[in-house]
Design a protein around this motif. Structure first.
Motif, PDB file in Angstrom:
ATOM      1  N   ASN A 154      71.592  53.684  34.805  1.00 61.47           N
ATOM      2  CA  ASN A 154      72.553  52.810  35.435  1.00 61.47           C
ATOM      3  C   ASN A 154      73.521  53.610  36.162  1.00 61.47           C
ATOM      4  O   ASN A 154      74.042  54.203  35.429  1.00 61.47           O
ATOM      5  CB  ASN A 154      73.051  51.732  34.542  1.00 61.47           C
ATOM      6  CG  ASN A 154      73.997  50.770  35.629  1.00 61.47           C
ATOM      7  OD1 ASN A 154      74.644  51.169  36.238  1.00 61.47           O
ATOM      8  ND2 ASN A 154      73.636  49.427  35.592  1.00 61.47           N
ATOM      9  N   LEU A 206      65.018  48.934  29.661  1.00 60.40           N
ATOM     10  CA  LEU A 206      65.805  49.947  28.927  1.00 60.40           C
ATOM     11  C   LEU A 206      66.110  51.182  29.549  1.00 60.40           C
ATOM     12  O   LEU A 206      67.251  51.823  29.773  1.00 60.40           O
ATOM     13  CB  LEU A 206      64.590  50.304  27.807  1.00 60.40           C
ATOM     14  CG  LEU A 206      64.411  49.170  26.837  1.00 60.40           C
ATOM     15  CD1 LEU A 206      63.366  49.711  25.946  1.00 60.40           C
ATOM     16  CD2 LEU A 206      65.677  49.161  25.948  1.00 60.40           C
ATOM     17  N   TRP A 207      65.326  51.714  30.463  1.00 60.55           N
ATOM     18  CA  TRP A 207      65.400  52.962  31.332  1.00 60.55           C
ATOM     19  C   TRP A 207      66.631  52.627  32.485  1.00 60.55           C
ATOM     20  O   TRP A 207      67.128  53.442  32.823  1.00 60.55           O
ATOM     21  CB  TRP A 207      64.279  53.633  31.658  1.00 60.55           C
ATOM     22  CG  TRP A 207      63.248  54.218  30.660  1.00 60.55           C
ATOM     23  CD1 TRP A 207      62.326  53.730  29.838  1.00 60.55           C
ATOM     24  CD2 TRP A 207      63.740  55.588  30.142  1.00 60.55           C
ATOM     25  NE1 TRP A 207      61.892  54.824  28.957  1.00 60.55           N
ATOM     26  CE2 TRP A 207      62.835  55.641  28.848  1.00 60.55           C
ATOM     27  CE3 TRP A 207      64.439  56.534  30.381  1.00 60.55           C
ATOM     28  CZ2 TRP A 207      62.897  56.836  27.936  1.00 60.55           C
ATOM     29  CZ3 TRP A 207      64.310  57.765  29.340  1.00 60.55           C
ATOM     30  CH2 TRP A 207      63.765  57.673  28.497  1.00 60.55           C
ATOM     31  N   TRP A 208      66.463  51.656  32.820  1.00 64.52           N
ATOM     32  CA  TRP A 208      67.400  51.249  34.084  1.00 64.52           C
ATOM     33  C   TRP A 208      68.732  51.029  33.469  1.00 64.52           C
ATOM     34  O   TRP A 208      69.619  51.737  34.260  1.00 64.52           O
ATOM     35  CB  TRP A 208      66.790  49.789  34.499  1.00 64.52           C
ATOM     36  CG  TRP A 208      67.663  49.217  35.558  1.00 64.52           C
ATOM     37  CD1 TRP A 208      67.308  49.591  37.045  1.00 64.52           C
ATOM     38  CD2 TRP A 208      68.666  48.385  35.752  1.00 64.52           C
ATOM     39  NE1 TRP A 208      68.297  49.094  37.807  1.00 64.52           N
ATOM     40  CE2 TRP A 208      69.039  48.126  36.941  1.00 64.52           C
ATOM     41  CE3 TRP A 208      69.204  47.589  34.710  1.00 64.52           C
ATOM     42  CZ2 TRP A 208      69.916  47.359  37.444  1.00 64.52           C
ATOM     43  CZ3 TRP A 208      70.194  46.693  35.007  1.00 64.52           C
ATOM     44  CH2 TRP A 208      70.384  46.522  36.488  1.00 64.52           C
ATOM     45  N   PHE A 209      68.765  50.813  32.156  1.00 58.66           N
ATOM     46  CA  PHE A 209      70.037  50.592  31.503  1.00 58.66           C
ATOM     47  C   PHE A 209      70.423  51.928  31.164  1.00 58.66           C
ATOM     48  O   PHE A 209      71.632  52.474  31.756  1.00 58.66           O
ATOM     49  CB  PHE A 209      69.965  49.997  30.151  1.00 58.66           C
ATOM     50  CG  PHE A 209      71.525  49.627  29.705  1.00 58.66           C
ATOM     51  CD1 PHE A 209      72.452  49.027  30.438  1.00 58.66           C
ATOM     52  CD2 PHE A 209      71.532  49.962  28.262  1.00 58.66           C
ATOM     53  CE1 PHE A 209      73.489  48.801  29.680  1.00 58.66           C
ATOM     54  CE2 PHE A 209      72.848  49.667  27.734  1.00 58.66           C
ATOM     55  CZ  PHE A 209      73.690  48.918  28.356  1.00 58.66           C
ATOM     56  N   LEU A 210      69.662  53.139  30.856  1.00 62.01           N
ATOM     57  CA  LEU A 210      70.118  54.407  30.560  1.00 62.01           C
ATOM     58  C   LEU A 210      70.386  55.199  31.862  1.00 62.01           C
ATOM     59  O   LEU A 210      71.184  55.927  31.944  1.00 62.01           O
ATOM     60  CB  LEU A 210      68.809  54.976  29.945  1.00 62.01           C
ATOM     61  CG  LEU A 210      68.892  55.143  28.511  1.00 62.01           C
ATOM     62  CD1 LEU A 210      67.753  55.881  27.954  1.00 62.01           C
ATOM     63  CD2 LEU A 210      69.976  55.713  27.832  1.00 62.01           C
ATOM     64  N   GLY A 258      75.625  54.163  33.220  1.00 60.54           N
ATOM     65  CA  GLY A 258      74.324  54.533  32.393  1.00 60.54           C
ATOM     66  C   GLY A 258      74.772  56.032  31.835  1.00 60.54           C
ATOM     67  O   GLY A 258      75.635  56.694  32.424  1.00 60.54           O
TER      68      GLY A 258
END
Lengths: 282, 294
Positions: B131, B125-129, B135
């Motif tokens: 990105n 989830l945070w990796w996606f935000l 991101g």
């Protein structure tokens, strides 16, 4: 509160609302991403408003899965996760309630030794003994099987302790009365001890279900066949292929589906969850 | 150790009841752990034909390895940052929820669910935000002139895993802080209020000191969490990189043992980790004992 301060009350709610939003934000973004088509992520930033591909994305992932990435359909991974979480929860509770019963209600040789052997497992989380445990499971031929996935995670000192603590608070009279009535130990266990423990069992079940569901390192080691992938593991596999085909909508749909069951368990059984959490860790 | 006032006596039943748990414990815990201890004193040649006893040399090599010391330092920084961040936020939220009486349950429900999110999922989830290409947060940071790319910057990678790991742990700390706050005697707070102490003064001089057992307990639990349960967060986001910037101790055991197949070194690392867990468990139990007398 002691006094009523308008400003402080407003501030309190403000902080809480911001807190709730910040906590929920990553999940919101992931869900929104799952409702768009893959092309929506090619340019610019992640969209923040819902798209119209909700049904398309979710039916594809739940149905056939995402073949390119080599991941099985999501329903299969959800089923595997459910089996794993249920097996771990049932298994842990069964073996620890039996051993706690033996330790509290019986006097026998090696009782203390047995207690210490169980106690030691507290100090050996699977992460610190990955490789030798993997070797044992491999030698037993349990790679790529539900037994290999669950058995090494089932032994738990925490659950045994919880039941031991609880049994110590059960009134002595219950056991003495049942004995006077001529009931043997197993009859006492089944007809009296289990019924009075039911709330504790349920609370522990909630915690252990979540524990089983979120496992990652262990499934990563023991499953190489797609048929045994759990959903948490499947996400990582999808991510690994995302360098080639960035299908963010599909990945985020899987992420959303992976969160729904355990989060629902927490929300629907909040009371049991809080009880289980605060009692297992103390 | 205590039993009941009256107990059963039976020739074989207690052993039968204990058998399943003992069998699993012996096969999957004691035996592998003893194997780890054993192979931490051995070295296997490159072809796996010969194993020789080498004494403490695996340990000596591990402890002299800059990579290991680096991982130790990273783990310490990671543990402190996650613990401070998640406990700080959780305490703030718990204090607020404790103030609002009517909507406390409502807010609690909205704050506890991340407990059920798997560490890997939290990482994703945070990796996606964050990105770097698509991101949301890198775009916002760009306005402030910050160029975010955790694939290049070790510090940024560390910030990413810290936020992801802390986010998941807030719910847990929150519940314990809330329980701690609810057990603070109301009379103390009222007495202080009559003496004219402001809410902030009351918090720092009365409530916070009374919370110290909870705070201490949570510190141990959080350190434990960061050391062992964040494997998924790291594997999903940075995989220990860039370079070895986010390589924690557990992640190193995994990469050395599974990917590098260096069993001797990996076992020595496992044994050191067991030592750390035993120490943490010991501290926790000492504390629990003391709190009973509190």
């Amino acid at each position: 509160m002691v006094e009523n301060r308008r400003f402080l009350n407003v501030l309190t709610h403000l902080v809480l609302i911001i807190g709730v939003l910040v906590v929920a934000f990553p999940v919101y973004v992931a869900f929104i991403a799952s409702t768009h088509e893959a092309g929506a992520f090619v340019r610019g930033v992640i969209p923040l408003t819902p798209g119209d591909h909700f049904w398309a994305t979710y039916s594809q992932m739940l149905g056939s899965g995402w073949q390119v990435a080599g991941a099985p359909p999501v329903w299969l991974m959800l089923a595997n996760s459910t089996i794993m979480a249920l097996a771990i929860a049932f298994g842990k509770i069964t073996i620890s309630i039996l051993s706690a019963f033996a330790i509290v209600y019986f006097r026998f040789r090696f009782r203390l030794l047995a207690f210490w052997i169980i106690f030691i497992t507290l100090m050996l989380p699977v992460e610190v003994r990955i490789i030798p445990t993997y070797a044992v499971v491999a030698n037993l031929g349990m790679l790529n099987s539900y037994a290999g996935l669950t058995l090494p995670l089932i032994a738990s000192a925490t659950a045994t302790f919880l039941f031991r603590q609880f049994f110590m608070t059960v009134p002595e009279e219950l056991m003495e009365a049942s004995r006077v009535d001529g009931a043997g130990p197993m009859k006492f266990f089944k007809d009296i001890l289990l019924p009075v423990s039911i709330t504790n069992i349920a609370a522990l079940f909630v915690i252990m279900f979540i524990y089983g569901w979120v496992q990652y390192l262990w499934p990563l080691l023991v499953t190489t066949q797609e048929d045994f992938y759990t959903i948490v593991l499947g996400i990582k596999r999808l991510m690994a292929s995302s360098d080639r085909v960035p299908a963010w909508n599909l990945i985020m749909a899987t992420v959303t589906l992976a969160m729904v069951p355990p989060v629902m368990v927490v929300l629907l059984m909040q009371k049991l969850f809080v009880k289980g959490l605060t009692e297992t860790e103390k | 150790m205590q039993t009941k006032r009256s107990t059963y006596r039976h020739r074989w039943l207690p052993y039968l009841l204990l058998a399943p748990q003992l069998a699993i414990t012996l096969v999957f815990f004691i035996w592998p752990a003893s194997q780890a201890v054993k192979s931490s004193f051995e070295r296997t040649d490159a072809f796996g034909f010969k194993t020789t006893f080498v004494g403490l040399s695996n340990y000596a090599r591990v402890l002299a390895d800059p990579g290991y010391l680096n991982a130790l330092g990273r783990t310490a920084i990671f543990a402190v940052s996650v613990t401070v961040l998640s406990m700080g936020v959780a305490l703030l939220l718990a204090v607020c929820v404790n103030r609002v009486i009517k909507s406390a349950r409502f807010y609690t429900t909205l704050l506890v669910w991340p407990y059920a999110v798997a560490p890997v999922v939290a990482g994703v989830l945070w990796w996606f935000l964050f990105n770097p290409t698509i991101g949301l947060l890198p775009h916002l940071l760009d306005w402030f002139g910050i160029n975010w790319n955790h694939r290049v910057s070790g510090t940024q990678a560390m910030i990413l895993i810290t936020i992801a790991a802390a986010w998941k742990q807030i719910s847990y700390n929150f519940l314990f802080f809330l329980a701690g706050l609810q057990s603070v005697p109301h009379s103390l707070i009222e007495a202080a209020a009559i003496d004219g102490a402001t809410p902030f003064k009351r918090f720092w001089t009365i409530v916070f000191p009374l919370l110290s057992p909870t705070t201490f307990f949570l510190m141990i639990i959080n350190i434990n969490y960061v050391m062992f349960d964040t494997f998924g967060v790291i594997d999903a986001t940075t995989a220990g990189g860039p370079g070895t910037a986010t390589m924690t101790l557990v992640y190193k055991v995994y990469t050395d043992g599974v990917a590098g197949l260096n069993i001797g070194s990996s076992s020595a690392q496992s044994v050191i980790l067991m030592g750390i867990v035993i120490l943490l468990t010991f501290i926790q139990f000492r504390y629990v004992e003391r709190r009973v007398n509190y």
